[in-house]
Motif scaffolding. Structure first.
Motif, short mmCIF file in Angstrom:
data_model
loop_
_atom_site.label_atom_id
_atom_site.label_comp_id
_atom_site.label_asym_id
_atom_site.label_seq_id
_atom_site.Cartn_x
_atom_site.Cartn_y
_atom_site.Cartn_z
N ASP A 58 0.82 -1.22 0.00
CA ASP A 58 0.00 0.00 0.00
C ASP A 58 0.84 1.25 0.00
N GLY A 59 2.10 1.06 0.11
CA GLY A 59 3.02 2.20 0.05
C GLY A 59 3.08 2.99 1.33
N ASN A 60 2.44 2.50 2.35
CA ASN A 60 2.43 3.29 3.57
C ASN A 60 3.66 3.07 4.43
N ARG A 61 4.33 1.95 4.24
CA ARG A 61 5.46 1.69 5.13
C ARG A 61 6.69 1.32 4.33
N THR A 62 7.81 1.80 4.77
CA THR A 62 9.09 1.48 4.11
C THR A 62 10.13 1.16 5.14
N ALA A 63 11.09 0.40 4.67
CA ALA A 63 12.26 0.14 5.51
C ALA A 63 13.48 0.15 4.59
N ALA A 64 14.58 0.57 5.11
CA ALA A 64 15.80 0.65 4.27
C ALA A 64 17.02 0.25 5.07
N CYS A 65 17.99 -0.25 4.37
CA CYS A 65 19.28 -0.51 5.00
C CYS A 65 20.39 -0.25 3.98
N VAL A 66 21.50 0.13 4.52
CA VAL A 66 22.64 0.40 3.62
C VAL A 66 23.48 -0.87 3.50
N VAL A 67 23.70 -1.26 2.27
CA VAL A 67 24.52 -2.46 2.00
C VAL A 67 25.90 -1.99 1.51
N THR A 68 26.93 -2.46 2.16
CA THR A 68 28.29 -2.14 1.70
C THR A 68 28.89 -3.36 1.01
N VAL A 69 29.21 -3.19 -0.24
CA VAL A 69 29.80 -4.29 -1.02
C VAL A 69 31.32 -4.11 -1.00
N THR A 70 31.99 -5.13 -0.60
CA THR A 70 33.47 -5.09 -0.63
C THR A 70 33.98 -6.07 -1.69
N HIS A 71 35.24 -5.83 -2.12
CA HIS A 71 35.83 -6.71 -3.14
C HIS A 71 36.16 -8.08 -2.56
N GLY A 72 36.23 -9.04 -3.40
CA GLY A 72 36.61 -10.37 -2.99
C GLY A 72 38.11 -10.41 -2.73
N SER A 73 38.67 -11.60 -2.58
CA SER A 73 40.11 -11.70 -2.33
C SER A 73 40.88 -11.25 -3.58
N LEU A 74 42.04 -10.67 -3.33
CA LEU A 74 42.84 -10.09 -4.41
C LEU A 74 43.96 -11.04 -4.82
N THR A 75 44.08 -11.26 -6.10
CA THR A 75 45.14 -12.13 -6.64
C THR A 75 46.33 -11.27 -7.06
N HIS A 76 47.52 -11.63 -6.59
CA HIS A 76 48.73 -10.85 -6.90
C HIS A 76 49.36 -11.30 -8.22
#
Ligand SMILES: [Zn+2]
Ligand SMILES: [Zn+2]
Ligand SMILES: [Zn+2]
Length: 331
Positions: free
Chosen positions: A34-52
């Motif tokens: 009904d559009g009356n209620r919302t919820a939000a969260c901040v998602v932080t995406v980090t990189h996977g393991s780094l190959t040298h």
């Protein structure tokens, strides 16, 4: 309920399932029907393991690279192990240096007929270039009768758009024959070992005592090579003759000839190029009483003339004898 992401390059959401795409922050929002209620969260995406990927030096012909790290998840390149500084594949490349060829090194055969050229890479001495060499030649110094002539060989090679040349001199032109004239080379002055001077005029001459003129002999040896005159094997003093140019003409002076005994003699004209010899004859002076025959007309050496002179002498003596006899008879 509907789900949304404010940065779908970082993360997308579908029925509450968030999918990470790249490092960053995205706010995921959910809204009721009904559009009356919302919820939000901040998602932080980090990189996977780094190959040298370790650094790799470039060679003359192959690219190298600086070291870098690659995210296994998104493939992003980083220039640091912590993944804080992004880079690109192009930025990690160290271009190939290309060869660094120095000066050409020429290698000639002894005879100048063959030559190779080698360019050596300063970066790696096993990198060598040997372009094709063409050789041309020309006479640098003509041969003489004593010295070989010199040929200058020129090697030419094209390399990397530049023409390189090198030269080599080889004394390979044979000496020429001598130009012998009268026993001596007119070019270098060498004596012709095969030359044997001969008397070309005056040989076998006869000189009669009392004659005023001398006796001349001509040798075909060059005047410049004249050394001395010998009569009967002994050197003749300069006062006894004169020598003139035009091959070699020696005239024995009458004053000298008078000193020689009647009979055959040998004459030698000694030159640097050899000795020309001949014989000549000294004949006795005519009898003083005889004045019917001028001396110069007598061709001695001719036996019949000698006989004539003997007859005249005898005849003269006979007349003298008769005169004496008559004088005595008158007394
Ligand atoms: Zn990543
Ligand atoms: Zn090289
Ligand atoms: Zn010569």
């Amino acid at each position: 309920m509907t789900w949304s992401s404010d940065d779908e390059s970082v993360a997308t959401v579908n029925d509450g399932v968030v999918t990470a795409h790249s490092a960053g922050n995205a706010t995921i929002t959910v809204t009721t029907g009904d559009g009356n209620r919302t919820a939000a969260c901040v998602v932080t995406v980090t990189h996977g393991s780094l190959t040298h990927t370790p650094g790799n030096a470039a060679t003359c012909t192959e690219n190298g690279n600086v070291e870098y790290w690659t995210c296994e998840t998104c493939g992003t390149h980083f220039s640091d192990a912590g993944g804080s500084t992004q880079t690109t594949p192009a930025q990690t490349v160290i271009p190939a240096s290309g060869h660094s060829y120095g000066e050409p090194v020429w290698s000639w055969s002894e005879d100048g007929k063959n030559c190779t050229v080698t360019f050596i890479c300063a970066n790696d001495k096993t990198h060598r270039a040997t372009p094709e060499v063409t050789i041309t030649s020309e006479v640098k110094t003509a041969a003489s009768c004593t010295e070989k002539g010199v040929t200058e060989y020129t090697a030419t090679a094209e390399f990397d758009g530049t023409t390189y040349t090198d030269t080599k001199d080889v004394a390979d032109i044979p000496v020429t024959d001598h130009h012998y004239e009268n026993g001596r080379c007119s070019v270098c002055g060498a004596i012709d070992s095969g030359f044997e001077p001969v008397i070309t005029a005056g040989g076998g001459g006869t000189w009669q005592k009392g004659s005023r003129n001398g006796l001349s002999f001509t040798s075909n040896a060059a005047f410049a090579d004249f050394v001395k005159v010998q009569v009967d094997g002994r050197d003749l003093a300069a006062s006894g003759y004169e020598v003139r140019e035009s091959s070699t003409i020696v005239t024995l002076h009458a004053s000298y000839l008078e000193t020689l005994p009647v009979g055959d003699h040998t004459l030698a004209i000694v030159s640097d190029t050899g000795t020309a010899t001949t014989k000549f004859t000294i004949q006795a002076a005519p009898a003083a009483e005889d004045n019917t025959q001028p001396l110069q007309t007598v061709q001695t050496g001719d036996n019949s003339n000698i006989a004539l002179w003997i007859v005249l002498l005898l005849a003269s003596a006979g007349i003298f004898g008769i005169t004496v006899y008559r004088k005595r008879k008158k007394q």
